[in-house]
Design an enzyme around this catalytic site. Structure first.
Site, short mmCIF file in Angstrom:
data_model
loop_
_atom_site.label_atom_id
_atom_site.label_comp_id
_atom_site.label_asym_id
_atom_site.label_seq_id
_atom_site.Cartn_x
_atom_site.Cartn_y
_atom_site.Cartn_z
N CYS A 271 48.26 -5.56 20.47
CA CYS A 271 49.48 -5.61 19.30
C CYS A 271 49.81 -4.22 19.01
CB CYS A 271 49.05 -6.45 18.22
SG CYS A 271 48.56 -8.10 18.49
N HIS A 272 49.05 -3.25 18.91
CA HIS A 272 49.28 -2.17 17.93
C HIS A 272 49.67 -0.84 18.62
CE1 HIS A 272 48.62 -4.58 14.16
NE2 HIS A 272 47.27 -4.63 14.92
N CYS B 111 42.00 -9.28 11.27
CA CYS B 111 42.59 -8.96 12.60
C CYS B 111 41.73 -9.61 13.57
CB CYS B 111 42.47 -7.62 12.95
SG CYS B 111 44.35 -6.94 12.73
N CYS C 131 31.11 9.63 -13.39
CA CYS C 131 31.53 10.45 -12.42
C CYS C 131 32.25 11.83 -12.90
CB CYS C 131 32.79 9.72 -11.78
SG CYS C 131 32.63 7.97 -11.21
N CYS D 103 29.81 15.07 -13.64
CA CYS D 103 29.60 15.88 -12.59
C CYS D 103 30.78 16.51 -11.75
CB CYS D 103 28.65 15.34 -11.40
SG CYS D 103 27.00 14.62 -11.86
N HIS D 104 31.70 15.70 -11.73
CA HIS D 104 32.81 16.10 -10.86
C HIS D 104 34.20 16.48 -11.58
CE1 HIS D 104 31.16 14.41 -7.09
NE2 HIS D 104 30.89 13.16 -7.78
#
Lengths: 282, 109, 142
Positions: free
Chosen positions: A201-202, A243, A97, A100-101
């Protein structure tokens, strides 16, 4: 020993006749490693709620304390793994990674706050997991990681951490609008044998107890989250799946269009809250 | 690459005789041997970190025996009266015999 | 009496409770006693000499923070969880290089139960303390 203070504090309250059932002070400030994160913020105009609250606000003193110190936060074990993976060459490209980054702290800053994000390549929104696997298969010539693998959870936590403290700010207009509407529809659709939708619920009952659980607004600004129940990090889609199973519904699959649309919509319901990745919940 | 990662927080410098707090955490599932595999119904064999040792320049400072009732990603915090410049070594012993280790140098100052 | 599902459930629970509960509690205490005697070499510990910090109510039994401490010279502190399938949790060993005689960890509690700390004190005697931790059956979501 901050943990001790929290423990003593909780027992002092209990002795004083605190009837809050282990629920923390809802006015507490979320200060992580000296940085104050936004755990309460006024909702945007279109939002059905007035004030948005991080799930951290709803947790007990002891659970809250685990997120205040990066060493005591058990989610950081995965950060150590991801730091190594970031620097390790993978796939036919022989590139890491970092090749390149470069420095993740610069290259990845702000990304998590915008997830899911529109992909021109695919013509659809991609979650952070999708972006990572695209980079692995297209750029590194490596195998895609499984959604809930140690490596994927570590990498989404590590990339997310680079945006910690930044406000959630997902795009919901333009090509995203259709997906956002789809996510909204899913949020308000009753499913399963218990015939419940997310909002029961939320939106309608956050702050109330469902048996021994203190319901939150179901915000996703701290994912992947270290759940004490899981004893490890878990993805947003794992949480959605759990959930749905709780309300006796057949869950959608991790990475499905349904969960991506729902992630987009739920993320938008937390606009302005700080990214907390990796957060700690019960 | 092993997914088991030890982490230790020790101050870089301390005064001789100062009490320093050491925090340790290792990423490990601490499989208790009590859980069943949902697909097969079989018990998942126990696999835990059963011992943690901290030493300073070769001398044991603190050690812990762990049972399956210690949470996954075991966290242990303790303190040491700083003896002077030297190297702390931390070792975690897995049921399978693997020893995970980490060293930290602490200077006087 | 016509049995519907609810009253059947209550009867079954009452029947199971009447026979199984006292026996289970006895078995737990026997294992706890065995572990303490193994640690002390058969000496009955006295009350006190060691402190145990734990939450009154644990939000999830999988990760419960606890802290133990005792006076200078204490050699070891053993933690037991009286209501787990096996009571053993951890034993901390201190040395001359130890700073404060204190340690913190995170433990699994299968249900509401007593957590026990037993210490081998500096004078060779043994101290003990116990403290109830309530474990909530919660944690929605997988």
């Amino acid at each position: 020993m901050r943990g001790t203070v929290a423990i003593l504090g909780a027992s002092a309250l209990a002795i004083a006749g605190f009837a809050g059932f282990g629920i923390a002070d809802e006015e507490a400030e979320l200060v992580v490693e000296g940085e104050t994160l936004v755990s309460r913020v006024a909702a945007p105009e279109w939002h059905p709620l007035d004030q948005l609250m991080s799930g951290w606000v709803f947790r007990s003193d002891e659970t809250q304390a685990l997120q205040l110190d990066d060493f005591e936060n058990p989610g950081f074990a995965a950060i150590t793994l991801a730091e190594e993976v970031w620097e390790t060459a993978a796939g036919t490209s022989g590139k890491s990674c970092a090749d390149c980054h470069g420095d993740a702290g610069e290259a990845m800053k702000g990304l998590r706050a915008q997830m899911p994000k529109w992909s021109e390549t695919a013509g659809e929104p991609w979650t952070l997991e999708d972006w990572i696997n695209w980079s692995r298969t297209e750029h590194q010539g490596a195998e895609a990681w499984k959604w809930e693998s140690d490596e994927m959870l570590a990498m989404t936590a590590f990339i997310g951490l680079q945006s910690r403290g930044m406000p959630v700010n997902v795009q919901i207009d333009g090509p995203m609008e259709e997906w956002w509407e789809r996510g909204k529809e899913l949020y308000y659709t009753r499913v399963g044998q218990l015939d419940l939708a997310c909002y029961h619920c939320h939106e309608g009952n956050y702050g109330n107890m469902i048996r021994a659980d203190h319901l939150s607004q179901g915000q996703v600004n701290g994912f992947p989250v270290y759940r004490l129940k899981w004893g490890k990090l878990g993805s947003i889609h794992r949480r959605f799946k759990g959930c749905m199973e709780n309300i006796r519904a057949v869950p959608y699959k991790r990475g499905s269009d349904e969960f991506t649309a729902l992630e987009l919509y739920v993320a938008s319901r937390g606009m302005g809250l700080s990214v907390e990745t990796p957060s700690v919940r019960n | 690459m092993s997914n088991v990662k030890p982490r230790v927080k020790v101050p870089k410098k301390a005064e001789v005789g100062e009490i320093i707090t050491i925090k340790t955490l290792i990423s490990h599932p601490m499989e208790s041997g009590q859980r069943k595999d949902r697909s097969t119904g079989e018990l998942i064999p126990r696999k835990i970190i059963n011992r943690f040792t901290a030493s300073f320049n070769g001398e044991t400072v603190f050690w812990t025996e762990l049972e399956p009732a210690v949470s996954s990603n075991p966290y242990i915090e303790f303190s040491v009266k700083f003896p002077g410049e030297g190297t702390f070594r931390f070792e975690w012993v897995d049921d399978d015999g693997t020893v995970y280790d980490l060293e930290k140098d602490v200077k006087v100052g | 009496m016509q049995l519907n599902r609810r009253s059947f459930g209550l009867l079954a629970a009452a029947a199971a409770g009447a026979t199984a509960l006292p026996r289970a509690a006895f078995a737990d205490e026997a294992l706890v006693k065995e572990a303490i005697m193994a640690f002390t070499g058969g000496v009955e510990p006295t009350e006190g000499g060691v402190t145990l910090g734990a939450p009154e109510i644990a939000e999830n039994g999988n990760t419960v923070p606890i802290e133990v401490s005792a006076g200078d010279g204490t050699e070891a502190i053993m933690i037991l969880a009286a209501g787990n399938p096996n009571p053993g949790v951890a034993t901390f060993h201190f040395t001359k290089l130890s700073g404060e005689i204190a340690a913190t960890t995170r433990i699994r509690l299968a249900k509401t139960q007593d957590v026990i700390a037993v210490a081998r004190l500096g004078d060779g005697s043994f101290g003990m303390t116990r403290r109830e931790v309530k474990v909530t059956i919660g944690g929605c979501g997988g």
